[in-house]
Design a protein around this motif. Structure first.
Motif, PDB file in Angstrom:
ATOM      1  N   TRP A   1      39.807  37.392  37.549  1.00 23.38           N
ATOM      2  CA  TRP A   1      40.829  38.024  38.622  1.00 23.38           C
ATOM      3  C   TRP A   1      40.436  39.406  39.000  1.00 23.38           C
ATOM      4  O   TRP A   1      40.684  39.866  40.343  1.00 23.38           O
ATOM      5  CB  TRP A   1      42.319  38.322  37.508  1.00 23.38           C
ATOM      6  CG  TRP A   1      42.956  36.783  37.419  1.00 23.38           C
ATOM      7  CD1 TRP A   1      43.026  36.236  36.467  1.00 23.38           C
ATOM      8  CD2 TRP A   1      43.634  36.133  38.496  1.00 23.38           C
ATOM      9  NE1 TRP A   1      43.550  34.823  36.644  1.00 23.38           N
ATOM     10  CE2 TRP A   1      44.117  34.798  37.906  1.00 23.38           C
ATOM     11  CE3 TRP A   1      43.856  36.436  40.029  1.00 23.38           C
ATOM     12  CZ2 TRP A   1      45.031  33.932  38.509  1.00 23.38           C
ATOM     13  CZ3 TRP A   1      44.583  35.383  40.440  1.00 23.38           C
ATOM     14  CH2 TRP A   1      44.993  33.962  39.872  1.00 23.38           C
TER      15      TRP A   1
ATOM     16  N   HIS B   1      44.882  29.947  45.419  1.00 23.10           N
ATOM     17  CA  HIS B   1      44.996  30.464  44.230  1.00 23.10           C
ATOM     18  C   HIS B   1      46.409  30.966  43.800  1.00 23.10           C
ATOM     19  O   HIS B   1      47.230  30.937  44.539  1.00 23.10           O
ATOM     20  CB  HIS B   1      44.243  31.710  44.034  1.00 23.10           C
ATOM     21  CG  HIS B   1      44.251  32.687  45.118  1.00 23.10           C
ATOM     22  ND1 HIS B   1      45.399  33.793  44.846  1.00 23.10           N
ATOM     23  CD2 HIS B   1      43.928  32.929  46.117  1.00 23.10           C
ATOM     24  CE1 HIS B   1      45.350  34.471  46.125  1.00 23.10           C
ATOM     25  NE2 HIS B   1      44.412  34.135  46.904  1.00 23.10           N
TER      26      HIS B   1
ATOM     27  N   ARG C   1      38.394  37.017  50.948  1.00 19.34           N
ATOM     28  CA  ARG C   1      38.747  36.583  49.324  1.00 19.34           C
ATOM     29  C   ARG C   1      38.663  35.006  49.364  1.00 19.34           C
ATOM     30  O   ARG C   1      38.195  34.472  48.699  1.00 19.34           O
ATOM     31  CB  ARG C   1      39.895  36.994  49.085  1.00 19.34           C
ATOM     32  CG  ARG C   1      40.456  36.712  47.874  1.00 19.34           C
ATOM     33  CD  ARG C   1      41.570  37.510  47.046  1.00 19.34           C
ATOM     34  NE  ARG C   1      42.345  38.184  47.910  1.00 19.34           N
ATOM     35  CZ  ARG C   1      42.736  39.368  48.195  1.00 19.34           C
ATOM     36  NH1 ARG C   1      41.829  40.189  47.419  1.00 19.34           N
ATOM     37  NH2 ARG C   1      43.348  39.851  49.205  1.00 19.34           N
TER      38      ARG C   1
ATOM     39  N   ALA D   1      31.199  38.286  45.139  1.00 17.38           N
ATOM     40  CA  ALA D   1      32.308  38.843  46.142  1.00 17.38           C
ATOM     41  C   ALA D   1      31.688  40.003  47.108  1.00 17.38           C
ATOM     42  O   ALA D   1      32.249  40.238  48.223  1.00 17.38           O
ATOM     43  CB  ALA D   1      33.543  39.484  45.109  1.00 17.38           C
TER      44      ALA D   1
ATOM     45  N   ILE E   1      36.352  32.511  47.304  1.00 16.27           N
ATOM     46  CA  ILE E   1      37.111  31.605  46.195  1.00 16.27           C
ATOM     47  C   ILE E   1      36.446  30.062  46.360  1.00 16.27           C
ATOM     48  O   ILE E   1      35.969  29.335  45.585  1.00 16.27           O
ATOM     49  CB  ILE E   1      38.596  31.470  46.418  1.00 16.27           C
ATOM     50  CG1 ILE E   1      39.151  32.772  45.937  1.00 16.27           C
ATOM     51  CG2 ILE E   1      39.018  30.205  45.360  1.00 16.27           C
ATOM     52  CD1 ILE E   1      40.438  32.885  46.086  1.00 16.27           C
TER      53      ILE E   1
ATOM     54  N   ILE F   1      48.137  36.948  42.522  1.00 21.50           N
ATOM     55  CA  ILE F   1      47.197  37.971  42.092  1.00 21.50           C
ATOM     56  C   ILE F   1      48.212  39.162  41.374  1.00 21.50           C
ATOM     57  O   ILE F   1      49.273  39.435  42.103  1.00 21.50           O
ATOM     58  CB  ILE F   1      46.308  38.611  43.095  1.00 21.50           C
ATOM     59  CG1 ILE F   1      45.389  37.407  43.342  1.00 21.50           C
ATOM     60  CG2 ILE F   1      45.725  39.730  42.618  1.00 21.50           C
ATOM     61  CD1 ILE F   1      44.510  37.796  44.669  1.00 21.50           C
TER      62      ILE F   1
ATOM     63  N   LEU G   1      38.466  38.802  42.374  1.00 22.34           N
ATOM     64  CA  LEU G   1      39.445  38.470  43.431  1.00 22.34           C
ATOM     65  C   LEU G   1      40.107  39.785  44.003  1.00 22.34           C
ATOM     66  O   LEU G   1      40.249  40.136  45.204  1.00 22.34           O
ATOM     67  CB  LEU G   1      40.632  37.373  43.033  1.00 22.34           C
ATOM     68  CG  LEU G   1      40.268  36.278  42.738  1.00 22.34           C
ATOM     69  CD1 LEU G   1      41.477  35.333  42.605  1.00 22.34           C
ATOM     70  CD2 LEU G   1      39.060  35.501  43.755  1.00 22.34           C
TER      71      LEU G   1
END
Lengths: 323, 185, 252
Positions: free
Chosen positions: A202, A269, A235, A141, A239, A272, A205
């Protein structure tokens, strides 16, 4: 040499701002000494110092496993990786220093709890597989962001990020290699790898920042060439790259809503948990207090060392002058 | 009051045929300590054959924009003896991990005079930024083969810091084309 | 190489490797906790270098007996480790760590300088390779001893305390293994007795120039690598915890 920082109340602000934005549009780098809006400087100091703090605090969760790495090779890699994080913090503090803020001031802001750093480092590393997973997901990330920031309009920040990107790719790869190996390993190794993915997915993200709708600074940062993509764009890229690879490794992801969307080519997704994100950012993550305490302790215990070398240098200089 | 020690700019030379380039800075207490520290921070990976350090406070830094706006370069008002200055220059906005490159040295009575001379002398490429560094403030690593072998060569063997070491996962190699072993650009 | 020489060499390589591994481990405990970012990076370099040296020595042993370096490091019991006691001592403060590193580097650089002329070529090559890094280590740690010794009253006091605590332990670096004589006779490894005089001369001079006093009573001086401090067991319990956690695991 700190440059000239323009304020909207300056008589020539509009004209200078237009020149400044034209320079950025032409792909020129802004260098220390050049005119820049005070707000540009403020945003950069905020971002760069946060980024530096994140590298420095980020040494702790992984560093804790150096003494427990299970092979000579892994031990070596982990020392080198955590060392790189110190190096990256070092490069970034340097970039911020060119904007007229001192490292003493930045550290004071970190240690007093005033400054923020990446939320991800307030989660605990519970098993050895967390080390591989941090490399694969967290560094994965981070690289997305860093690759973008290497294009940044501010010269010193951009140069630091180019250097960091060149070094960071190994962080990502060693993690990925490790997790894939364990996914094909013994039952215990496999379970450990899956558990780590479950816990870090998580938070990884979230570390790319709030949704664009909750990220008020983004439009200005994009216009000034500090960022070139929004949080949600980065993001999504993350992913799209990582979800299929993790699944391909025979592991699962802890998101029942995750699916590939043929129409857009994106992996979509589920929601969040931003409450968790804001709690961690606000100081109430599992490890916030311990991380800061560890930094404070190292800083306090190092004070006599810093003083000793300063005293030695001062005395040497006196002697040189006297001679 | 805490001290993080003074800041020293670091100039690294990748190969004997390349100029010293500004790679960043280190915090260190004294000149030799700064040089050791520069090696520790900036030679963790190849390439390097030489390093210089100079206190950040000793450096005159001027950008093209500042010159265009008529930043005044005051000639020395005293009758100072000329001394040696190292001149560094940046010429491109290209993606890079280094700032100014060493272009040469000259004699002048003050940093400002040195810069004026440099602008007249180093005209082969347009300058975006200049650094003028008094030679007396620069500490250099030794050029002896033994020092180069000891300070800089071992990094070449630390292949675990290079992504190519992790052969089995190649999916992203293309997206980050630079490898650890690359020269600074 | 006859069996007696081979066994003696295996024992020596193990002792060399164990010293480096345990020292690297102690140094690595500082990563993330150094007094300033730059020094965190510097000590992590030293830790990597020493760990690299351990890997080289285990690797050389492996060519003689086919042993697996990772098994030696991560699945061997404390009683089978043959490192000197100096390297086991807890990392202490920055003065303790840097002084130990200095005393060790001064010994290692001397040993390697001699060992690079070993009649056993593979050992000579490894020694030459390691020596490159050790030269820099020694410059680095020498500089630190001088600065802390002559820095402030507090840094001098801490250095002196470290020296008082370590001087006796450091002498063990020059105690030969049982059976090492045969290696010396064959020109495979240098004679420690001769090196000790040079080491004493160099270190004594540098320590004194750095405002430190050699202890009048060196205190406990370990003489056998069969013996260890109370710290080794817990150090290894931590170091080996992941590797031992899954008995089935073949690869990490």
């Amino acid at each position: 040499m700190p440059g000239k920082f323009g304020k909207p109340t300056d008589p020539d602000y509009g004209e200078r701002l237009a020149e400044f934005e034209a320079r950025i549009a032409r792909g020129e780098k802004i260098e220390p000494g050049d005119w820049m809006p005070e707000e540009y400087r403020r945003q950069l100091v905020r971002m760069i110092s946060q980024h530096a703090h994140s590298e420095v605090v980020g040494m702790l969760p992984e560093g804790a496993w150096i003494t427990r790495a299970p092979s000579l090779k892994r031990k070596m890699i982990l020392i080198a990786k955590v060392q790189d994080e110190a190096g990256h913090g070092q490069y970034l503090y340097h970039a911020a220093e060119t904007l007229g803020v001192t490292r003493e001031e930045m550290l004071e802001a970190l240690l007093s709890g005033k400054a923020k750093y990446s939320s991800i480092f307030n989660y605990p590393t519970l098993t050895w597989a967390d080390i591989g997973t941090i490399g694969w997901l967290v560094d994965g990330a981070a690289i997305k962001n860093q690759t973008m920031l290497a294009q940044c309009s501010y010269g010193p920040y951009s140069r630091a990020m180019v250097r960091i990107c060149a070094e960071e790719t190994f962080h990502h790869k060693q993690g990925k290699e490790m997790v894939i190996l364990y996914a094909k390993g013994t039952p215990k190794q496999r379970a450990m790898a899956q558990d780590a993915i479950n816990r870090w997915w998580w938070p990884a993200l979230m570390m790319l920042g709030p949704h664009d709708s909750d990220s008020p600074n983004t439009p200005t940062l994009v216009r000034w060439g500090i960022k070139t993509k929004t949080n949600d764009q980065v993001r999504q890229e993350f992913i799209n790259e990582h979800a299929p690879e993790i699944l391909e490794a025979g592991l699962t992801l802890p998101d029942p809503d995750l699916r590939y969307d043929e129409a857009t080519g994106n992996w979509l997704h589920g929601p969040i948990n931003w409450d968790e994100f804001w709690a961690v950012v606000g100081g109430n993550g599992p490890m916030n207090k311990e991380r800061l305490e560890a930094r404070r302790r190292a800083h306090a215990e190092g004070a006599w060392v810093r003083e000793a070398l300063a005293a030695y240098a001062a005395r040497r200089q006196q002697t040189a002058v006297a001679v | 009051m805490d001290t993080q020690w003074p800041r020293w700019e670091v100039f690294k030379q990748d190969t004997p045929s390349k100029p010293h380039q500004a790679v960043g800075s280190v915090h260190a207490a004294d000149p030799f300590h700064a040089l050791l520290t520069a090696r520790n921070v900036f030679a963790r990976r190849p390439q390097a054959v030489s390093m210089w350090v100079a206190p950040a406070s000793a450096i005159l830094s001027v950008t093209k924009e500042e010159l265009a706006e008529g930043r005044e370069l005051k000639p020395s008002t005293f009758d100072l003896k000329p001394s040696t200055y190292y001149v560094f220059r940046k010429t491109s906005h290209k993606r890079s991990m280094t700032f100014v490159d060493y272009v040469g040295e000259l004699e002048a009575p003050s940093p400002e005079d040195a810069l004026k001379l440099a602008i007249e002398r180093f005209t082969d490429a347009p300058a975006l930024a200049w650094w003028v560094v008094p030679a007396s403030s620069v500490t250099k690593s030794e050029d002896s083969p033994e020092t180069v072998e000891s300070w800089f060569a071992p990094a070449k063997d630390k292949t675990y810091k290079q992504q190519s070491y992790y052969g089995l996962v190649g999916a992203h190699a293309g997206k980050h084309k630079r490898t650890q072993g690359d020269d600074d650009e | 190489m006859n069996e007696q020489v081979k066994q003696a060499l295996i024992a020596k390589l193990t002792a060399l490797a164990d010293d480096e591994l345990i020292l690297a481990h102690r140094d690595s405990e500082w990563v993330g906790h150094g007094p300033i970012l730059e020094e965190d990076i510097a000590l992590a370099n030293i830790a990597q270098d020493e760990l690299g040296h351990a890997t080289l020595w285990y690797g050389l042993r492996s060519t003689l007996d086919g042993s697996d370096p990772d098994r030696l490091a991560f699945l061997r019991d404390a009683a089978e480790f043959h490192n000197c006691e100096l390297v086991e001592l807890p990392k202490g403060d920055w003065a303790f760590t840097l002084l130990r590193q200095y005393l060790f580097d001064a010994y290692e650089a001397l040993w390697l300088s001699a060992a690079k002329d070993s009649t056993y070529k593979p050992l000579a090559e490894v020694a030459a390779k390691i020596l490159r890094e050790e030269r820099f280590h020694l410059q680095h740690t020498q500089a630190w001893v001088e600065r802390l010794g002559l820095g402030t009253e507090e840094s001098n006091r801490r250095m002196q305390a470290a020296l008082d605590a370590q001087w006796g332990y450091a002498q063990q670096l020059f105690v030969p293994l049982e059976g090492e004589g045969v290696l010396v006779a064959e020109g495979i490894v240098p004679d420690l007795g001769g090196l000790k005089q040079t080491w004493l001369l160099h270190t004594t001079q540098h320590l004194q120039n750095s405002g430190l006093k050699l202890p009048l009573q060196p205190g406990y001086q370990p003489t056998s690598r069969q013996m260890h401090t109370e710290h080794l067991w817990s150090l290894l319990a931590e170091m080996q915890s992941t590797a031992r956690w899954d008995a089935e695991a073949k690869v990490w």
